[in-house]
Design a protein around this motif. Structure first.
Motif, short mmCIF file in Angstrom:
data_model
loop_
_atom_site.label_atom_id
_atom_site.label_comp_id
_atom_site.label_asym_id
_atom_site.label_seq_id
_atom_site.Cartn_x
_atom_site.Cartn_y
_atom_site.Cartn_z
N LYS A 132 -21.06 -3.92 -3.73
CA LYS A 132 -20.37 -3.75 -2.44
C LYS A 132 -18.86 -3.80 -2.63
N ARG A 133 -18.40 -4.77 -3.46
CA ARG A 133 -16.95 -4.89 -3.73
C ARG A 133 -16.44 -3.60 -4.38
N TYR A 134 -17.19 -3.13 -5.35
CA TYR A 134 -16.78 -1.96 -6.14
C TYR A 134 -16.73 -0.69 -5.28
N THR A 135 -17.77 -0.45 -4.49
CA THR A 135 -17.80 0.80 -3.69
C THR A 135 -16.80 0.76 -2.54
N THR A 136 -16.56 -0.46 -2.00
CA THR A 136 -15.54 -0.56 -0.94
C THR A 136 -14.17 -0.29 -1.54
N ALA A 137 -13.94 -0.85 -2.70
CA ALA A 137 -12.68 -0.59 -3.41
C ALA A 137 -12.56 0.90 -3.74
N GLY A 138 -13.68 1.51 -4.10
CA GLY A 138 -13.66 2.94 -4.41
C GLY A 138 -13.23 3.76 -3.21
N ALA A 139 -13.64 3.34 -2.02
CA ALA A 139 -13.25 4.06 -0.80
C ALA A 139 -11.74 3.90 -0.56
N TYR A 140 -11.21 2.66 -0.78
CA TYR A 140 -9.76 2.43 -0.65
C TYR A 140 -8.99 3.28 -1.65
N ASN A 141 -9.44 3.25 -2.90
CA ASN A 141 -8.76 4.01 -3.95
C ASN A 141 -8.81 5.51 -3.68
N ASN A 142 -9.90 5.95 -3.14
CA ASN A 142 -10.04 7.38 -2.81
C ASN A 142 -8.96 7.78 -1.81
N HIS A 143 -8.69 6.88 -0.88
CA HIS A 143 -7.64 7.15 0.13
C HIS A 143 -6.27 7.07 -0.52
N LEU A 144 -6.10 6.08 -1.39
CA LEU A 144 -4.80 5.87 -2.06
C LEU A 144 -4.44 7.07 -2.94
N PHE A 145 -5.42 7.64 -3.60
CA PHE A 145 -5.19 8.75 -4.54
C PHE A 145 -5.50 10.11 -3.89
N ARG A 146 -5.39 10.18 -2.55
CA ARG A 146 -5.81 11.43 -1.91
C ARG A 146 -4.91 12.62 -2.27
N TYR A 147 -3.62 12.33 -2.61
CA TYR A 147 -2.76 13.43 -3.04
C TYR A 147 -3.30 14.05 -4.33
N LEU A 148 -3.79 13.18 -5.22
CA LEU A 148 -4.39 13.65 -6.47
C LEU A 148 -5.66 14.45 -6.18
N TYR B 263 0.83 -1.20 0.00
CA TYR B 263 0.00 0.00 0.00
C TYR B 263 0.87 1.25 0.00
N MET B 264 1.93 1.27 0.86
CA MET B 264 2.79 2.45 0.97
C MET B 264 3.58 2.66 -0.32
N SER B 265 3.98 1.56 -0.96
CA SER B 265 4.74 1.70 -2.21
C SER B 265 3.83 2.27 -3.31
N LEU B 266 2.53 1.83 -3.33
CA LEU B 266 1.59 2.38 -4.29
C LEU B 266 1.35 3.86 -4.04
N TYR B 267 1.14 4.21 -2.76
CA TYR B 267 0.89 5.61 -2.41
C TYR B 267 2.08 6.48 -2.82
N THR B 268 3.32 5.97 -2.54
CA THR B 268 4.56 6.72 -2.85
C THR B 268 4.68 6.91 -4.36
N SER B 269 4.34 5.87 -5.12
CA SER B 269 4.42 5.96 -6.59
C SER B 269 3.50 7.06 -7.11
#
Length: 774
Positions: free
Chosen positions: A123-139, A48-54
């Protein structure tokens, strides 16, 4: 690795050069795919941290060049901007491809299986969307925010982007199939089958989540939910219940149908809490009410009369609750109820009306109350005491109380009989009435009084009977009398009861005056001087307040009472100079001890009027007295003298000679020494029927005169304030002002206007107008 038929690619190497756009995206896409498809396993913290850093490095690649000259700052920011835009669009394209593969899988399913797949993927999609939203928060914080602030369209935070993609790439082509599956599931439940309700709740939540506000992605709307869930759901509901209700009514009774409709409405209400949004409650209930009630309202209303006729209270309550749900659903019921109560009242009164003038006031009032009590209880229990049903009851009662068989010849018969009944209630009787019972009886009088239109007639007769009770001391209790006056005052105002209250004040004043007289007599006369007096009490009644008629015959009081009343007269004149006492001998009464006949050792006592007293005292000098001598000594006219003697003949206190002769000139009368009676006290002071009839006629005459005066005073009062008025308007306003006392007839009002024109209170002007003359 695969998930639901979709493959997760092997992990590419983490990019070492942050300017390597293709390599960076390949790595990021692998990470996003892991989150999207392998959510159960997820990604570890290191990955997760390597993805966020990228992502961070990718978005800040151009900013890392720190030696840029000042004038090149804009191009530096523009470079970062382009990188953020590229990343956003690459993610957008990935989501499109992902949803295409999800859609391909979804169309392979149907009914509940389709719902299960849809909900799982959502449910899978929206939960993933919440994760991705956090992952791409710099964007989100930098590029997305700047784009939105600059007013760019179709740019959203990463989570909202996920929803937008689902709405455009999945929802548009699947919502009909999803809703069909939902509606089939609901229909199963309505048919009594057990279903998995959580599935419908999840679908509802997904439709709500897709309500994205295009102008502000931070806000949501219910537009999608309302158009694609609520609207088809309500349409299907209407269709289902329309078909079911038609079939059920064709095969079952109306009462059974009402029970069924009640259950259905309760079930739908419960469903809202189970899997609906609260917002659907109003539209859903209206839809059900339209299909279950409004479409069948005429059939239900036709059954209402049957329920009324058979006193089916519980079923009437059920019908009331159902029809109360639809606009104007109860109006025809109220109309039928009013007509039914009116008919019931008229029929009940017809049963007692045959007695004519001999009609018992209690029987009449009980008949009036019987119907009111029955249907007032029905209004309270079956119709929840609703004000409009109360009004219908009042309208019906007003009709049958004032316009029934008893009132056909005499429209004022109801108030007259009610006043007589009130008199009987308030009179002292041999069987004592408990205080609670008395209050109940008085409340019943007031119940009927509320519906009486000619309240002035009741007032006249009531004041006359009250006067008699007070003068004769026959009231059951002063508390009951004051309670009744208080009730009348609350119902009709102070002016209505003013004279009644003054009558009570006179009685108290008379008590005080009698005490003062006794003291004066004791102080001014010794025992010897007082021994010729008889025991007497005096009632001083104000002329303007008591409805008492002046004597209609001459009368010479017997010598035995002259000294007594003359002495009181002197006392009163000394105490109140300028006042005049008028003796109402026809209302006076007393007791005479008959020493010539006894019951055992006790002499009989005769209760007599003063006229009878004068007649009987003549027998102290002789056992036989001639009719002509009595007439000469008393100066009573024949209309008074003959009935007074007649009562004593009927009671066998006197005997006539010749035997059986009626009181007339030439007849003589003898004391009956063989008189026997079962009581020691014998009441001879009985009102004659002809006197009662004459009194009633006299009362009606005074009522007519009072009405003329009331109408004239109302007309003058109106014209004094308005100065000028159209003739028709004046008539209308006069009716409004006095209808609380009685129902005036328009010809009578016009006659009163003519009288006032003659008296020059009013004048005629042009255009049918009247003017006030000061």
């Amino acid at each position: 690795m695969s998930q639901n038929g979709m493959t997760v690619r092997p992990q590419p190497p983490m990019p070492t050069n942050k300017d390597d756009i293709t390599g960076t995206w390949n790595y990021l896409e692998w990470g996003v795919e892991r989150i999207m498809l392998a959510l159960k396993d997820g990604v570890d913290l290191k990955t997760y941290m390597s993805l966020y850093t990228s992502i961070h490095n990718f978005c800040t690649a151009q900013k890392a060049v720190g030696s840029q000259p000042q004038n090149n700052l804009n191009s530096s920011h523009r470079g970062a901007h382009l990188l953020g835009e590229d990343l956003y669009h690459r993610l957008n394209e990935y989501l499109k491809r992902h949803l295409t593969s999800v859609h391909e899988e979804l169309v392979k399913h149907s009914d509940e299986a389709l719902l299960t797949f849809y909900i799982t993927e959502w449910k899978r999609y929206t939960t993933a969307g919440a994760y991705n939203n956090h992952l791409f928060r710099y964007l989100n914080r930098h590029w997305v925010k700047r784009e939105v602030d600059e007013g760019k369209k179709d740019i959203y935070d990463i989570y909202t982007l996920h929803l937008v993609r689902w709405k455009e790439d999945m929802f548009g082509s699947t919502q009909n199939a999803v809703m069909d599956a939902v509606l089939r599931l609901v229909e199963k439940q309505r048919n009594g089958e057990t279903i998995e309700q959580s599935k419908i709740k999840d679908v509802v939540e997904s439709f709500v989540s897709l309500g994205i506000d295009e102008s502000d992605s931070a806000r949501s709307t219910l537009d999608v939910y309302r158009q694609y869930f609520e609207k088809p759901f309500l349409e299907a509901t209407s269709k289902y219940y329309t078909a079911e209700s038609q079939q059920f009514l064709a095969e079952n009774s109306v009462v059974d149908y009402m029970k069924k409709a009640e259950r259905r409405l309760d079930e739908e209400k419960e469903r809202v809490a189970l899997y609906h949004r609260e917002e659907i409650m109003g539209p859903l209930m209206k839809t059900c009410e339209q299909a279950l009630i409004a479409k069948h309202a005429p059939i239900l209303r036709d059954e209402f009369q049957v329920l009324l006729d058979n006193d089916r209270e519980e079923d009437m309550a059920r019908m009331y609750k159902l029809l109360a749900r639809i606009p104007e659903g109860l109006d025809p019921l109220r109309t039928r109820f009013e007509a039914h109560v009116r008919r019931a009242g008229l029929l009940t009164i017809e049963k007692v009306a045959g007695q004519g003038d001999a009609l018992d006031p209690k029987a009449y009032v009980d008949a009036l109350l019987e119907v009111h009590t029955q249907y007032a209880a029905l209004v309270k229990s079956a119709f929840t005491g609703e004000s409009e049903f109360v009004r219908s009851l009042d309208n019906a009662c007003r009709e049958y109380v004032n316009r029934n068989k008893v009132c056909e010849k005499n429209t004022t018969r109801s108030p007259e009989l009610l006043a007589k009944h009130a008199d009987n209630v308030l009179k002292r009787s041999t069987k004592s009435t408990e205080e609670d019972d008395m209050e109940k009886l008085l409340n019943q009088v007031m119940t009927v009084f509320k519906y009486i239109e000619d309240k002035d007639v009741f007032q006249k007769f009531y004041s006359k009977t009250l006067a008699k009770r007070l003068v004769n001391g026959t009231s059951a209790s002063n508390d009951a009398e004051t309670s009744m006056i208080s009730k009348l005052k609350d119902a009709s105002g102070f002016e209505y009861t003013n004279k009644l209250q003054r009558m009570f004040q006179d009685m108290q004043t008379s008590k005080d005056l009698n005490l003062a007289y006794d003291e004066w007599r004791n102080d001014n006369f010794d025992k010897e001087d007082r021994k010729d007096e008889i025991d007497a009490t005096y009632q001083i009644l104000g002329t303007g307040f008591w409805p008492l008629q002046p004597p209609t015959t001459g009368f010479i009081p017997p010598p035995a009472i002259v000294k007594t009343y003359k002495r009181f007269e002197n006392f009163y004149n000394n105490k109140h100079g300028g006042r005049k006492l008028t003796w109402l001998w026809h209302l006076c009464k007393g007791e005479i001890r008959a020493n010539y006949i006894k019951m055992g050792k006790v002499p009989y006592t005769f209760q007599v009027s003063t006229h009878q007293m004068a007649i009987m005292l003549m027998f102290n000098d002789s056992d036989t007295v001639a009719y002509d001598d009595i007439a000469a000594a008393t100066t009573l006219d024949k209309g008074t003298l003959d009935p007074s003697i007649g009562i004593m003949l009927k009671a066998k206190v006197l005997t006539a000679s010749p035997e059986g002769a009626s009181p007339q000139s030439g007849t003589s009368f003898t004391l009956n020494h063989g008189f026997k009676h079962k009581k020691v006290k014998v009441n001879l002071n009985v009102q004659i029927k002809s006197e009662q009839k004459a009194e009633a006629e006299e009362t009606h005459k005074t009522i007519e005169e009072d009405r003329k005066m009331l109408m004239q005073s109302a007309i003058v009062r109106i014209m004094k304030s308005r100065k000028q008025m159209k003739h028709a308007q004046l008539v209308g306003e006069t009716i409004q002002q006095i209808k609380s006392r009685f129902s005036p007839k328009i010809p009578d009002i016009k006659k009163c206007i003519d009288i006032l024109l003659e008296k020059e209170y009013l004048e005629r002007l042009d255009n049918d107008e009247l003017g006030y003359l000061a």
